[in-house]
Design a protein around this motif. Structure first.
Motif, PDB file in Angstrom:
ATOM      1  N   LYS A   1     -12.434  39.709 113.206  1.00 33.95           N
ATOM      2  CA  LYS A   1     -12.886  41.006 112.702  1.00 33.95           C
ATOM      3  C   LYS A   1     -13.530  41.818 113.826  1.00 33.95           C
ATOM      4  CE  LYS A   1     -15.214  41.193 108.826  1.00 33.95           C
ATOM      5  NZ  LYS A   1     -14.501  42.191 108.004  1.00 33.95           N
ATOM      6  N   GLN A   2     -14.276  41.120 114.691  1.00 36.64           N
ATOM      7  CA  GLN A   2     -14.940  41.785 115.810  1.00 36.64           C
ATOM      8  C   GLN A   2     -13.911  42.402 116.763  1.00 36.64           C
ATOM      9  OE1 GLN A   2     -17.670  39.091 117.674  1.00 36.64           O
ATOM     10  NE2 GLN A   2     -19.201  40.692 117.978  1.00 36.64           N
ATOM     11  N   VAL A   3     -12.853  41.652 117.041  1.00 35.95           N
ATOM     12  CA  VAL A   3     -11.798  42.137 117.930  1.00 35.95           C
ATOM     13  C   VAL A   3     -11.097  43.351 117.325  1.00 35.95           C
ATOM     14  CG1 VAL A   3      -9.550  41.568 118.938  1.00 35.95           C
ATOM     15  CG2 VAL A   3     -11.433  39.909 119.064  1.00 35.95           C
ATOM     16  N   LEU A   4     -10.752  43.276 116.025  1.00 31.82           N
ATOM     17  CA  LEU A   4     -10.081  44.392 115.355  1.00 31.82           C
ATOM     18  C   LEU A   4     -10.953  45.645 115.355  1.00 31.82           C
ATOM     19  CD1 LEU A   4      -8.439  42.562 112.305  1.00 31.82           C
ATOM     20  CD2 LEU A   4      -7.263  43.638 114.227  1.00 31.82           C
ATOM     21  N   ALA A   5     -12.271  45.454 115.120  1.00 29.89           N
ATOM     22  CA  ALA A   5     -13.197  46.589 115.138  1.00 29.89           C
ATOM     23  C   ALA A   5     -13.233  47.223 116.527  1.00 29.89           C
ATOM     24  CB  ALA A   5     -14.600  46.140 114.717  1.00 29.89           C
ATOM     25  N   GLY A   6     -13.194  46.364 117.578  1.00 32.24           N
ATOM     26  CA  GLY A   6     -13.195  46.876 118.943  1.00 32.24           C
ATOM     27  C   GLY A   6     -11.945  47.678 119.255  1.00 32.24           C
ATOM     28  N   ILE A   7     -10.796  47.209 118.741  1.00 31.39           N
ATOM     29  CA  ILE A   7      -9.539  47.938 118.943  1.00 31.39           C
ATOM     30  C   ILE A   7      -9.598  49.309 118.278  1.00 31.39           C
ATOM     31  CG2 ILE A   7      -7.080  47.952 118.346  1.00 31.39           C
ATOM     32  CD1 ILE A   7      -7.155  44.860 118.640  1.00 31.39           C
ATOM     33  N   LEU A   8     -10.095  49.349 117.034  1.00 34.51           N
ATOM     34  CA  LEU A   8     -10.203  50.618 116.317  1.00 34.51           C
ATOM     35  C   LEU A   8     -11.178  51.570 117.012  1.00 34.51           C
ATOM     36  CD1 LEU A   8     -10.212  49.237 112.681  1.00 34.51           C
ATOM     37  CD2 LEU A   8      -8.534  50.833 113.626  1.00 34.51           C
ATOM     38  N   LYS A   9     -12.238  51.022 117.570  1.00 35.79           N
ATOM     39  CA  LYS A   9     -13.197  51.865 118.288  1.00 35.79           C
ATOM     40  C   LYS A   9     -12.517  52.510 119.498  1.00 35.79           C
ATOM     41  CE  LYS A   9     -16.034  50.519 121.403  1.00 35.79           C
ATOM     42  NZ  LYS A   9     -17.096  49.862 122.202  1.00 35.79           N
ATOM     43  N   LYS A  10     -11.735  51.720 120.240  1.00 37.85           N
ATOM     44  CA  LYS A  10     -11.030  52.261 121.401  1.00 37.85           C
ATOM     45  C   LYS A  10     -10.020  53.331 120.984  1.00 37.85           C
ATOM     46  CE  LYS A  10     -11.532  48.163 124.321  1.00 37.85           C
ATOM     47  NZ  LYS A  10     -10.828  47.029 124.984  1.00 37.85           N
ATOM     48  N   GLU A  11      -9.355  53.119 119.835  1.00 39.04           N
ATOM     49  CA  GLU A  11      -8.417  54.130 119.325  1.00 39.04           C
ATOM     50  C   GLU A  11      -9.174  55.415 118.980  1.00 39.04           C
ATOM     51  OE1 GLU A  11      -6.306  52.417 116.075  1.00 39.04           O
ATOM     52  OE2 GLU A  11      -5.163  51.025 117.325  1.00 39.04           O
ATOM     53  N   GLY A  12     -10.351  55.237 118.398  1.00 41.61           N
ATOM     54  CA  GLY A  12     -11.183  56.401 118.106  1.00 41.61           C
ATOM     55  C   GLY A  12     -11.585  57.138 119.366  1.00 41.61           C
TER      56      GLY A  12
ATOM     57  N   LEU B   1     -21.464  42.406 110.307  1.00 44.08           N
ATOM     58  CA  LEU B   1     -22.824  42.917 110.182  1.00 44.08           C
ATOM     59  C   LEU B   1     -23.738  42.411 111.295  1.00 44.08           C
ATOM     60  CD1 LEU B   1     -23.350  42.667 106.319  1.00 44.08           C
ATOM     61  CD2 LEU B   1     -22.713  44.679 107.667  1.00 44.08           C
ATOM     62  N   LYS B   2     -23.471  41.197 111.764  1.00 41.63           N
ATOM     63  CA  LYS B   2     -24.354  40.644 112.793  1.00 41.63           C
ATOM     64  C   LYS B   2     -24.059  41.224 114.181  1.00 41.63           C
ATOM     65  CE  LYS B   2     -21.693  36.458 113.894  1.00 41.63           C
ATOM     66  NZ  LYS B   2     -21.766  34.972 113.931  1.00 41.63           N
ATOM     67  N   SER B   3     -22.952  41.970 114.330  1.00 37.32           N
ATOM     68  CA  SER B   3     -22.610  42.596 115.622  1.00 37.32           C
ATOM     69  C   SER B   3     -23.340  43.933 115.726  1.00 37.32           C
ATOM     70  CB  SER B   3     -21.098  42.781 115.747  1.00 37.32           C
ATOM     71  OG  SER B   3     -20.427  41.557 115.624  1.00 37.32           O
ATOM     72  N   LYS B   4     -24.635  43.868 115.824  1.00 32.69           N
ATOM     73  CA  LYS B   4     -25.464  45.070 115.716  1.00 32.69           C
ATOM     74  C   LYS B   4     -25.264  46.034 116.884  1.00 32.69           C
ATOM     75  CE  LYS B   4     -28.862  42.627 112.934  1.00 32.69           C
ATOM     76  NZ  LYS B   4     -28.309  43.120 111.670  1.00 32.69           N
ATOM     77  N   LYS B   5     -25.156  45.500 118.102  1.00 28.45           N
ATOM     78  CA  LYS B   5     -24.995  46.381 119.258  1.00 28.45           C
ATOM     79  C   LYS B   5     -23.705  47.186 119.169  1.00 28.45           C
ATOM     80  CE  LYS B   5     -27.747  43.644 122.504  1.00 28.45           C
ATOM     81  NZ  LYS B   5     -27.777  42.903 123.790  1.00 28.45           N
ATOM     82  N   GLU B   6     -22.641  46.521 118.726  1.00 27.87           N
ATOM     83  CA  GLU B   6     -21.363  47.213 118.588  1.00 27.87           C
ATOM     84  C   GLU B   6     -21.423  48.271 117.492  1.00 27.87           C
ATOM     85  OE1 GLU B   6     -17.434  47.874 119.884  1.00 27.87           O
ATOM     86  OE2 GLU B   6     -19.075  46.685 120.733  1.00 27.87           O
TER      87      GLU B   6
ATOM     88  N   LYS C   1     -19.274  38.040 101.539  1.00 27.55           N
ATOM     89  CA  LYS C   1     -17.985  37.717 102.150  1.00 27.55           C
ATOM     90  C   LYS C   1     -18.164  37.103 103.531  1.00 27.55           C
ATOM     91  CE  LYS C   1     -15.352  41.318  99.748  1.00 27.55           C
ATOM     92  NZ  LYS C   1     -14.654  42.625  99.907  1.00 27.55           N
ATOM     93  N   GLU C   2     -19.000  37.724 104.353  1.00 32.51           N
ATOM     94  CA  GLU C   2     -19.156  37.245 105.727  1.00 32.51           C
ATOM     95  C   GLU C   2     -19.879  35.908 105.790  1.00 32.51           C
ATOM     96  OE1 GLU C   2     -20.611  40.213 108.432  1.00 32.51           O
ATOM     97  OE2 GLU C   2     -19.144  41.703 107.772  1.00 32.51           O
ATOM     98  N   SER C   3     -20.704  35.617 104.778  1.00 30.21           N
ATOM     99  CA  SER C   3     -21.381  34.317 104.759  1.00 30.21           C
ATOM    100  C   SER C   3     -20.392  33.174 104.516  1.00 30.21           C
ATOM    101  CB  SER C   3     -22.471  34.299 103.680  1.00 30.21           C
ATOM    102  OG  SER C   3     -21.893  34.355 102.382  1.00 30.21           O
ATOM    103  N   LEU C   4     -19.226  33.498 103.929  1.00 21.06           N
ATOM    104  CA  LEU C   4     -18.220  32.484 103.638  1.00 21.06           C
ATOM    105  C   LEU C   4     -17.148  32.383 104.736  1.00 21.06           C
ATOM    106  CD1 LEU C   4     -17.702  33.287  99.835  1.00 21.06           C
ATOM    107  CD2 LEU C   4     -19.072  31.438 100.830  1.00 21.06           C
ATOM    108  N   MET C   5     -17.219  33.284 105.719  1.00 15.82           N
ATOM    109  CA  MET C   5     -16.209  33.298 106.772  1.00 15.82           C
ATOM    110  C   MET C   5     -16.539  32.281 107.860  1.00 15.82           C
ATOM    111  SD  MET C   5     -15.397  37.333 107.414  1.00 15.82           S
ATOM    112  CE  MET C   5     -14.649  38.350 106.141  1.00 15.82           C
ATOM    113  N   SER C   6     -15.481  31.793 108.497  1.00 15.24           N
ATOM    114  CA  SER C   6     -15.655  30.900 109.648  1.00 15.24           C
ATOM    115  C   SER C   6     -15.966  31.739 110.884  1.00 15.24           C
ATOM    116  CB  SER C   6     -14.380  30.099 109.884  1.00 15.24           C
ATOM    117  OG  SER C   6     -13.324  30.972 110.271  1.00 15.24           O
ATOM    118  N   GLU C   7     -16.409  31.072 111.942  1.00 16.53           N
ATOM    119  CA  GLU C   7     -16.693  31.775 113.193  1.00 16.53           C
ATOM    120  C   GLU C   7     -15.431  32.425 113.742  1.00 16.53           C
ATOM    121  OE1 GLU C   7     -19.423  32.475 114.959  1.00 16.53           O
ATOM    122  OE2 GLU C   7     -20.581  31.723 113.252  1.00 16.53           O
ATOM    123  N   GLN C   8     -14.297  31.781 113.555  1.00 17.85           N
ATOM    124  CA  GLN C   8     -13.022  32.331 114.027  1.00 17.85           C
ATOM    125  C   GLN C   8     -12.697  33.637 113.296  1.00 17.85           C
ATOM    126  OE1 GLN C   8     -11.117  31.442 116.495  1.00 17.85           O
ATOM    127  NE2 GLN C   8      -9.522  32.978 116.070  1.00 17.85           N
TER     128      GLN C   8
END
Length: 401
Positions: free
Chosen positions: A307-318, A343-348, A295-302
């Protein structure tokens, strides 16, 4: 040292051994003639059995061999000598093979009955000191004894493998009783009632023996006869290691683990596995390493950034839920964040796994905590991350205690 008979030799050898183990690349130490001295001590032990059996002399060849090995085992220039070394050992072929079979068959029980199974007051102080160098409590002595027994069995089996691969001594090795016992000699994994309770799974979190444990487990899982005897125990812990890039000199370790675990994934989909935990583990692994990669191989950079932003929001909620002591809700938020985080956002991902560990610890779920710390440490092992995640190391130690 080889020309005198002094009971204090073992203390000197223990000190030399510690130096050799901690400084295996120091050229000065071998230049002092240490190899010649150690060889003579080993020869003395082989040629003079009466001397070997006096006091603590039986440990002299052990230390001497380790001192030599610490300087040679990782040196490429010594690799060419392996064949010549084997032939030298093979001069005593029958005796060596029989001894290796005996050690592999009995060492776990011997170590358990004569050390681990005894009260501290009944143990020989010297044996405890040999294992722990005089440091640590009863639990540490037990762990070291079990590690030693497991290594001793593995070394013996490896030696037998060297003969068997050359089709030598097959008549001695391929005896019905030994081959039957051999099926249960994988550190207590295929045989859960192993006398000392030693399991390969315990060594997976040890930096020193991790590669050996992974190799052994993968061999079991690739064997069609034994695969389904061990997969329920092996799959959950090995699945945590699939994002290791390399281990020592071995590349693509995580990829090998993934391929081995998923080699017959169709059986999971059609419900042929009995354990629901194993089905869930392999299903999650398939989603992580196959479906999400596609799935991620077919996604655009945008799309990836979103997805990265949404994951960051959920992390802050956690984090907010955690701060409010709503620990179970925090786990849910961190889990959702991990499912979205690219998957490539390894540090996060390392940070989210580590945060979820703290929740598991407060919820008194050490297995889940160990799983997340292992995943975080595997991610921090990759080239894009500078070093191991210290928080994950600390929290893994908390989970073990």
């Amino acid at each position: 040292m080889p020309l005198t008979d002094d009971q204090e030799h073992i203390l000197a050898l223990s000190g030399l051994w510690k130096i050799a183990i901690t400084n295996p690349n120091d050229p000065e130490f071998p230049s002092l003639g240490i190899f010649r001295c150690m060889v003579k001590l080993i020869q003395k032990g082989v040629n003079h059995k009466d001397w070997l059996l006096r006091c603590q002399n039986m440990y002299t060849p052990y230390y001497a061999a380790h001192i030599i090995g610490s300087y040679t085992m990782n040196k490429p220039k010594f690799a060419d000598n392996h064949e010549a070394t084997f032939e030298a050992v093979a001069e005593h072929e029958a005796e060596v093979v029989e001894a290796a079979i005996d050690i592999a068959s009995t060492c776990l029980k011997e170590v358990y009955e004569k050390f681990v199974g005894l009260k501290e007051s009944e143990r020989l102080e010297y044996h405890r000191n040999l294992l722990t160098r005089g440091h640590g409590d009863l639990e540490l002595a037990n762990i070291k004894a079990e590690e030693w027994a497991s290594q001793l069995q593995c070394w013996s089996l490896y030696l037998l493998d060297c003969f068997a691969c050359r089709e030598r001594s097959l008549g001695l090795i391929c005896k019905k009783k030994f081959l039957k016992d051999l099926c249960g000699m994988w550190g207590g994994l295929a045989n859960p009632t192993s006398p000392a309770g030693i399991g390969l799974l315990r060594t997976l979190s040890s930096d020193d023996t991790q590669h050996m444990a992974i190799d052994s487990l993968l061999q079991l899982l690739r064997d069609p006869v034994r695969r389904y005897k061990v997969i329920d125990k092996a799959a959950p812990v090995l699945a945590d290691l699939v994002e290791i890039r390399s281990l020592g000199r071995k590349p693509k370790v995580g990829q090998a683990i993934m391929q081995t675990l998923l080699q017959d994934y169709h059986k999971v989909k059609f419900g042929e596995l009995k354990s629901e935990r194993t089905k869930r583990t392999l299903g999650e692994l398939w989603d992580l390493k196959v479906e999400r990669v596609k799935k991620e191989s077919l996604m655009s950079e945008q799309e990836i950034r979103e997805k990265q932003v949404l994951a960051g929001i959920l992390k802050k909620e956690g984090n907010r839920e955690f701060g409010s002591r709503e620990i179970e809700k925090a786990v849910v938020k961190y889990t959702e964040a991990l499912s979205l985080c690219p998957l490539k956002s390894k540090k996060e991902r390392i940070v989210i796994h580590s945060n979820r560990v703290q929740c598991h610890l407060l919820l008194r779920d050490p297995e889940a905590a160990l799983s997340d710390t292992t995943r975080a440490l595997c991610l921090s092992n990759v080239a894009s991350v500078a070093c191991l995640h210290s928080k994950s190391l600390w929290r893994r130690s908390e989970a073990w205690t």
